[in-house]
Design an enzyme around this catalytic site. Structure first.
Site, PDB file in Angstrom:
ATOM      1  N   SER A  23       0.849  -1.195   0.000  1.00  0.00           N
ATOM      2  CA  SER A  23       0.000   0.000   0.000  1.00  0.00           C
ATOM      3  C   SER A  23       0.878   1.237   0.000  1.00  0.00           C
ATOM      4  O   SER A  23       1.990   1.212   0.512  1.00  0.00           O
ATOM      5  CB  SER A  23      -0.886   0.005   1.245  1.00  0.00           C
ATOM      6  N   TYR A  59      -1.481   0.726  10.552  1.00  0.00           N
ATOM      7  CA  TYR A  59      -1.654  -0.020   9.295  1.00  0.00           C
ATOM      8  C   TYR A  59      -0.455   0.226   8.370  1.00  0.00           C
ATOM      9  O   TYR A  59       0.133  -0.710   7.808  1.00  0.00           O
ATOM     10  CB  TYR A  59      -2.949   0.438   8.625  1.00  0.00           C
TER      11      TYR A  59
END
Lengths: 451, 251
Positions: free
Chosen positions: B144, B157
């Site tokens: 990501s 995250y």
């Protein structure tokens, strides 16, 4: 014997996989290698000119056969040679041409081995008169999965499964081949231009019997009325009297002197072959050809193997590599051929190598490619967007017309179409199950298409 | 086997209910993929995903797989590879967590890290070993942009994805020359059920766009893929932005 784990790919350089490459130098070493293949099996490999994945074996063994390259016996009177499978056609020509013999069939490159030529049952520009390579093979010695060596004669199931069998029936160790007599190392060539596809097809069809060798280069980027315009080059081996007296050629009529240019660098970027660049090249190539010229004398290498002059020419396609699309359709399916040419031309595939030929009678090889009719081969950069789906659509069209694509060139056929294209594939599978029950011989091609 | 365009015939998805993974599977089934393994925690959603792909004509199997149980990975994945070659493994599992809650409840933060990083390290190594003995295959890892630079809004995250991203890059280097291709995919904000409650970020993308980029990356044998591509440039700028300034930016 030398062995190394390396990435292996075909001439198109797409989808490389890793394998243990073993280079046997004796038959005993070849037997040991076959017996020692692990669970992922093995496959013989020659000079790696098959475009696709026929001579790679992911995670398994690849037997590099080029170490077995002896010419055992030549019968100079009848033109029969017994040689190892690892001998290249280049070497055969070098040795045999001075004796007045030429290889019976040669593809667009001399750098293929005899074993590869039989395994792929290669064809050349003389298919309409001479058939494919296997027609000239009198017998061969095959090392099968059990480690035994068998002499395989013509008209046996094993012979017909092996010729065109992509190396999956066993390792060819030697072959006895009938050669073609020649008086000189030159070819008399007639060149003419055809204004469109129909013109090219008509001219090719009209003169099947006049020429031993016959081929048409097609400009697949020409559109509209010029779609499929072509340059036809056809010829035959020059007789001695065609050479002028007093010239060097006449003094050494059987000399073999291929030219060789430097190779392109090892790393070239993708996209060198832009649509515009290829389009200009094609325009130039078409204009350069004479409208009609007869009796020109060309060297064998110039006529048959123009690309061999540039070693590693496949590098110009960049990292993405190239895909060769070659298909054949039978007589009466000319409309399919026209449609494919039209679609390729509309799709703007930057292809500067597109070759149209006529095939004569087929040979008995179960997976042998040629069928009586037409064949078109074109090289396309694999990086071309949307190419996969486009070629799938062409496959569908070709299969519906009862045609097929060439397995030695393939790297992308949809497995579902295989049985329609090669109706004898089930017999092939059954024979393989019989002679190789443990599945020792396997390649990426075999896995991909469940051969 | 993969074809000339890098399209696999068999696909193993780790995280079988991931929307990006399913979009990718749909796209690949439309080309060459015929066998799909969906690995994930047994659930109606997993079975439904399988049914949906089956309807497209693929031969789909589900297999019980838990990212949080690394001890089981070797056995579970070993069984899948024993059934036949896997041309592509798509590592797509991961959880977003809830930044505010996870800051208050460290055990929840640990769960994010264990799923996204520890679980992925174990599964990827097992898959890589199997691909290596096959001599071919692609390992596609969904990373990501959040892993590229720590941001106040999602650094728990983000840090787990940073770990995964670095790991996958290193694994790609380790496997260079083995015939196995490792591709790190860094999507930006993807509109999906995972992000349904979040405010949309600039350059937001869709699972379908990520799937398209993955197919292109396979063909090019890319090592890194950004989705959308413009993020490569943007993140390059952001990476060199001083922290004091970045803190005050509304990113």
């Amino acid at each position: 014997m030398p062995a190394d784990t390396v990435a292996v790919s075909g001439w198109g350089r797409t989808a490389p996989t890793n394998a243990l490459v073993i280079r046997p130098r004796t038959y005993e070493e070849a037997v040991t290698a076959v017996r020692g293949c692990g669970v992922r099996g093995g496959i013989p490999r020659g000079l790696g000119r098959a475009y696709g994945d026929a001579a790679q074996n992911a995670g398994g063994t690849v037997l590099d056969m080029t170490g077995l390259d002896r010419i055992h016996a030549i019968d100079a009177d009848s033109g029969i040679v017994l040689c190892d499978a690892g001998v290249s056609l280049h070497r055969l020509i070098e040795v045999l041409l001075p004796l007045g013999w030429f290889v019976p069939v040669t593809p667009g490159t001399r750098h293929v081995t005899v074993g590869g030529a039989i395994g792929a049952d290669i064809h050349g520009r003389n298919h309409h008169v001479a058939g494919s390579f296997s027609r000239h093979v009198l017998s061969l010695e095959l090392l099968t999965a059990d480690g035994e060596i068998h002499t395989v004669g013509r008209d046996t199931p094993l012979f017909d499964a092996t010729t065109g069998g992509m190396g999956l029936t066993g390792v060819i160790l030697t072959a006895t081949i009938q050669l073609q007599p020649v008086e000189t190392s030159l070819v008399t060539v007639d060149t003419e231009r055809a204004r469109d596809l129909d013109d090219a097809m008509a001219r090719l069809a009209a003169a099947d019997d006049h020429y031993r060798y016959s081929v048409a280069w097609i400009d697949l980027l020409a559109r509209g009325a010029a779609t499929g315009r072509a340059v036809l080059t056809r010829g035959d081996h020059a007789p001695l009297e065609a050479l002028r007296k007093g010239t060097r050629a006449r003094r050494e009529p059987l000399a073999f002197r291929p030219a060789r240019l430097p190779a392109p660098p090892a790393f070239l970027p993708d996209g060198l072959l832009s649509h515009r660049g290829v389009s200009w090249f094609n325009e130039f190539w078409y204009r350069k050809a004479p409208r009609a010229r007869t009796g020109e004398l060309q060297k064998l290498a110039t006529f048959f193997h123009p690309l061999d002059g540039v070693p590693h020419w496949n590098r110009i396609y960049g990292r993405g590599g190239l895909v060769q699309y070659q298909f054949a359709v039978g007589h009466g399916q000319e409309e399919t051929l026209r449609r494919v040419v039209r679609r390729v031309s509309e799709h703007r595939c930057p292809s500067f190598l597109a070759v149209l030929k006529r095939f004569g009678d087929a040979d008995p090889g179960w997976l042998s490619f040629p069928v009586p009719g037409w064949t078109l081969a074109l090289d396309i950069p694999a990086a071309l967007p949307g190419l996969g789906a486009f070629l799938d659509a062409l496959d569908q069209d070709v299969a519906t017309a009862g045609g097929r694509v060439c397995l030695a060139k393939d790297a992308r056929l949809r497995p579902e179409l295989l049985a329609a294209m090669y109706p004898r594939v089930d017999e092939f599978r059954a024979l393989r199950a019989e002679v190789d029950p443990r599945g020792v011989f396997v390649s990426d091609l075999a896995r991909r298409l469940s051969l | 086997m993969k074809d000339a365009f890098g399209i696999p015939q068999s696909l193993l998805v780790l995280g079988g209910t991931s929307e990006i993974a399913l979009a990718t599977a749909r796209r690949l089934i439309a080309r060459r993929t015929r066998t799909v393994w969906l690995a994930g925690r047994p659930s109606p959603a997993l079975e439904q995903s399988a049914a949906e792909l089956r309807a497209l004509g693929a031969d789909v199997h589900t297999v019980a797989f838990d990212a949080l149980d690394p001890e089981s990975h070797e056995t579970v994945l070993g069984k899948v590879f024993a059934e036949g070659d896997i041309d592509m493994v798509l590592l797509a599992f991961g959880i977003l967590g809830d930044q505010a809650r996870d800051e208050r409840e460290p055990l929840n933060a640990v769960r994010v890290a264990q799923t996204n990083y520890t679980g992925a390290v174990s599964a990827a190594l097992v898959a890589a070993g199997a691909l290596q003995s096959q001599g071919h295959g692609s390992l596609v890892v969904l990373s990501s942009v959040a892993g590229e630079r720590a941001r106040r809004a999602n650094f728990i995250y983000g840090s787990s994805k940073a770990g995964l991203d670095t790991f996958a890059q290193g694994l790609g280097d380790a496997l260079h020359g083995t015939g196995v291709h490792v591709m790190v995919v860094r999507p930006g904000f993807v509109r999906s059920k995972m992000t349904a409650d979040l405010e949309e970020a600039p350059l937001a993308t869709t699972p379908e766009a990520v799937a398209t980029a993955i197919e292109l990356g396979l063909r090019r044998r890319s090592e890194t893929v950004w989705v959308p591509g413009a993020l490569r440039l943007l993140m390059s700028a952001l990476r060199h932005t001083p922290r004091g300034l970045l803190r005050r930016l509304p990113v």
